[in-house]
Structure formats: C-alpha cells, structure tokens
Design a protein around this motif. Structure first.
Motif, PDB file in Angstrom:
ATOM      1  N   LYS B  92       5.424  -1.124  -3.994  1.00  0.00           N
ATOM      2  CA  LYS B  92       5.174  -0.416  -4.759  1.00  0.00           C
ATOM      3  C   LYS B  92       3.454  -0.666  -4.454  1.00  0.00           C
ATOM      4  O   LYS B  92       3.047  -1.638  -3.481  1.00  0.00           O
ATOM      5  N   ALA B  94      -0.695  -2.013  -4.486  1.00  0.00           N
ATOM      6  CA  ALA B  94      -1.202  -2.120  -6.126  1.00  0.00           C
ATOM      7  C   ALA B  94      -2.619  -2.142  -5.496  1.00  0.00           C
ATOM      8  O   ALA B  94      -3.192  -2.351  -4.014  1.00  0.00           O
ATOM      9  N   PRO B 169       2.372  -6.285  -5.064  1.00  0.00           N
ATOM     10  CA  PRO B 169       2.565  -5.656  -3.951  1.00  0.00           C
ATOM     11  C   PRO B 169       3.307  -5.689  -3.134  1.00  0.00           C
ATOM     12  O   PRO B 169       3.674  -6.340  -1.822  1.00  0.00           O
TER      13      PRO B 169
END
Lengths: 262, 245
Positions: B92, B94, B169
C-alpha cells in the motif's frame, strides 16, 4: 489482456465508493444553496412544457390533448443528453487540479458526471408520470419496453461523453462546437413537432441517423402503448456500441497525456 | 521483483512537451497545422532514473528547485505515467503529497472526510470506522460541519493529513509535509509519521532541510536536471550536494 481486465475490474471495485461519492457530490452541491432544492428538477421541465405547449400547441395550433406528454417526453430525454454530454466534456478540466495531484482512475470523472445527470433525469421523470396521469395516459403492457430506451440513452450519453471528454482536453473550443451540434440534434429530434411533418417534405432521413431521436421515439412508443420500432432499436443499439467503443478506446489511448495538456 | 524489495524504479524517463505557442483549441491547431507552425520543445524532467529500495529503507531525495524531485514522487505515486521505464511497488502506498487536493471547498469537513477518503481509495466502512479518529486527530471537532472554504490553509492541511495517515502504508511518500499546521500539530504530525516509519514502512522523503534528511533517512539520492548525480549513504550524498550548491 485477461490480466488487464481483471486489474481494471479490481480497481473499479476499489474505487466504487469514490464513484458514489462523486455522484452524490454533484447532486448535493447542485441544490445546496437553493431554497426549492431538488424541487427545481421537477419545476424546470414542467415550466418548459407549459411554454412549449402554449407556443406550439396554442399559437401554431399543433397537437391534441396528449401533446404536453409528447413534448415533455422528448424534452426530458434531450435535456439529459445535453447536460450529461456537456458535463462529461467539462469534467476533465473541472477536476484537473485533483488529477494532477492524486491518482484516481480518470474515467471516474466523466462516468460520475453522466451518472449524476442520470439520477437527476430519473427524478425528473416523475413530472412525466404526473402529467401523464392527469391527462389520462393509459399504461399498457408496452410500458415495460421503456427500460430499453432508458438504458440505451444512458449508454449513448456515456459513449458520446467519453469521446468529448478526451477531445476537450486537447481542444478547448470544442465546448462551443458541441453546443452548436446539440442545437442541431435538438431540432432534428422531433421534440415539439410531429416527425411526419418533416417526413412529408422528403427529409425523413434525418431521423434515421439521429440516435437520440431513436431513443425518444422508442420512449414515446412505450408510453403511448405501441410496439417498438425495430429500425429505431437497431439504430440506437448500433450507435451505442459505436460511441462507447470509440469513446473508451480514445480515452484509454490518451488518458496518460491528459495531465500534460490540462 | 524479489520479496524484500519494496520499490523498484527502472530506467524511468518523463518527457514533457512544452509547445512554444500554446495550442489548446481546434482553431489554433488547424491554423498551426496549415502553417506547419506547431513546434514542441521537448523537455526531460526525469531521465534514466533507476534505483531500488528494500523494505524499511528510508530514502531522502535532494536537489534544487526544478531538479525533478516532485515529478519523481508523482511518477512513483502513479499520478504521472512515465514516458519510458517502469515503476514497481509492493504494498500500500500513502502519498502525503499536496494534502487535501481532493477537497471540495463547498463541502463541509464531514463530507470532505468521506470524499477525500474515497479519493484515496478507502472503502466507506473504513472511513466510517476511522471517522472519529480523523476528527480528533485534526482537532477540528467544532468546525467539522462548516464548509471547508471557510477553513484556513493550516486547518485544511491538518484535516488532509489526518485523513491521509489513516492507513498503515508499506510505502510512505513525503513531500515536505512534516511541516503541517501550527507548532502543536507539527509535533503531532511528525510523531505520527515517525510511528509509521517505526512500523517498517519504506519512505521516500523530499526535503530541502539537510537536518531532517539526516535525522530520518538511511539512503539518499541527489537529482540534478532530472538525472541522478549521486546516490548512496546520506553523508556521501550530502557532501556532493554541498559542493553543487
């Protein structure tokens, strides 16, 4: 190819909340500062219908008792097509700031603006139900067919919108050109006159190439209890496939360049 | 890409076309075509950029204004698609870039939390669960129902920061955002970022403050005119940076 489709679908699922939020934003902000709020969606077509009925029904001595329903149905569909395609076209520039800063699948912008206009359109259809009821339109089994033009209209607007959205990034003045084109489309869609008048002058071909008219015609058939005109259905389906195909292809080919031009 | 690699940037180049005369209407285009006058000046904002980061690496990106730092971050965040080369990321991301870029000014704070959450790819459920935490962290409880257009820029970035930092993240992209809001919030936000780093996030950090880079990063690259001119440990790159200034 298969991976791309799967990836596309996953991404779509991931961002469907965004799609809903964008549609909601359009609706909320459109009516936030007006006293009558969503009521305008109903009032506006109603007023237009009254004006057109007076002008064309009264002054030009057109039509019968159901003439207001005739006008209103054409007018509502045209208004949707008009606002939806324009909204799509402008959506890229309007969201340019966001596009340059965060990653969002770019088709979300035109798609959400079409869906937002579609929701408004569906709400405005209640005026038609009301007027139809008052003037005594009898619903028949053919009313079920109304779903076909309603669906095809959405697809047509989306496809056309995608083409316009892509082109408008590169050519700003497309907005004016499309405004003129829309005027032409309006006058060739038999919104406030009977198509027979044009057909009798030997210019019936304009209805055979206008997919919006095809949608309007099928829509009216459903309301007035007649079977669909299959040639119209064919025209509408072909146009939908064509515009969506071209629209998605163009958009997909060019979307990585959008940021550089906005 | 191997398991322990979090980010791989390979031969990335980003070309912008600066047209000498801006052509953005059909009229200009047609006239330009007829006169054969449309000329584009090509400009590589990034060229031949390659590097790898392992999980937990913290990379400082140095360079003068216009060196290509922000462009590089945007390419990694997926906002820009590179003209050539590839970027692979694991996990992920961010991107704490331009906080609050998805805000609508007519919308209230509450509405913007949902909207911006959606922009960042959160689900509705996730935003609902984190709603109170976002509001508390931003410290904007009493302003949350007024339109964002009435917020100060500091308040806006506080809200943006609070929303963007809700995820845990794997890759954190920071563009000078350590300096958000007033002194209190500044400390709070820095605390939050350090927490994320402690949990093993890979970090990309652009800053002009050498002191911050030294404190946070374990690797650095120096960009100049879109190319990497030095890379390695922070102190090495810093030495080159000092001589180039």
């Amino acid at each position: 190819m298969k991976n791309e489709v799967v990836g596309f679908w996953k991404n779509f699922i991931k961002y469907q909340f965004l799609l809903r939020e964008l549609v909601k934003k359009g609706i909320v902000l459109k009516y936030r500062r007006s006293y009558l709020g969503l009521f305008w969606t109903l009032l506006e077509p109603l007023c237009t219908m009254i004006v057109l009925t007076i002008v064309f029904g009264g002054f030009f001595g057109q039509g019968d008792r159901l003439y207001p329903v005739y006008i209103l149905s054409g007018r509502l569909l045209y208004t949707f097509f008009n606002t939806a395609t324009k909204g799509c076209m402008r959506s890229m520039r309007k969201n340019a700031g966001m596009m340059k800063k965060v990653y969002v699948p770019k088709y979300m912008y035109p798609l959400s603006s079409v869906l937002f206009q579609y929701v408004i359109f569906l709400i405005s259809l209640s005026v038609l139900v009301l007027i139809g009821g008052i003037l005594g339109v009898r619903p028949s089994i053919y009313l079920m067919q109304i779903l076909i033009p309603l669906f095809l209209l959405l697809v047509l607007a989306f496809g056309t919108g995608m083409i316009l959205a892509t082109l408008a990034v590169f050519f700003r003045d497309l907005e004016y050109l499309w405004g003129i084109a829309l005027m032409l489309i309006m006058y060739t869609s038999a919104i406030f006159y009977q198509p027979e008048k044009v057909i009798n002058t030997g210019n019936g071909w304009v209805f055979k190439i206008n997919p919006l008219y095809a949608c309007i015609d099928m829509f009216r058939s459903a309301i007035f209890g007649e079977p669909l005109d299959l040639s119209m259905l064919k025209l509408a389906v072909i146009s939908c496939v064509l515009t969506v195909g071209v629209g998605i292809y163009l958009f997909y080919k060019k979307e990585d360049q959008f940021i550089l031009y906005l | 890409m191997e398991e322990h690699i979090a980010l791989e940037v390979k031969d990335v180049g980003m070309k912008f076309r600066l047209s000498t005369e801006k052509v953005d209407s059909l009229k200009d285009y047609v006239i330009g075509r007829l006169k054969k006058q449309i000329q584009f000046q090509e400009f590589w904002a990034l060229k031949d950029i390659s590097f790898q980061l392992e999980k937990g690496d913290r990379l400082g990106i140095l360079g003068l204004n216009g060196a290509g730092k922000s462009t590089l971050l945007k390419v990694i965040a997926g906002v820009l698609k590179p003209t050539e080369g590839t970027v692979h990321t694991r996990g992920k991301i961010a991107p704490l870039l331009e906080l609050g870029a998805g805000f609508d000014k007519q919308y209230t704070g509450t509405e913007n939390i949902y909207l911006y959450g959606a922009v960042l790819g959160y689900s509705k459920k996730f935003v609902q669960e984190r709603f109170d935490e976002i509001v508390d962290f931003s410290g904007l409880r009493s302003f949350i129902d007024i339109p964002v257009k009435n917020y100060s820029s500091g308040m806006r970035s506080r809200l943006g920061f609070a929303i963007a930092t809700q995820v845990d993240p794997d890759i954190l992209i920071l563009d000078e955002v350590l300096a958000v809001g007033d002194k209190d919030f500044h400390e709070k936000s820095e605390q939050k970022i350090l927490e994320m780093m402690d949990r093993g996030a890979t970090v990309l950090f652009v800053s002009h403050s050498m002191e911050q880079v030294e404190r946070i990063c374990n690797k650095a690259i120096l960009l100049e005119n879109g190319r990497i001119v030095a890379s390695g440990s922070v102190s090495e790159v810093q030495r080159v940076y000092q001589t180039r200034k």
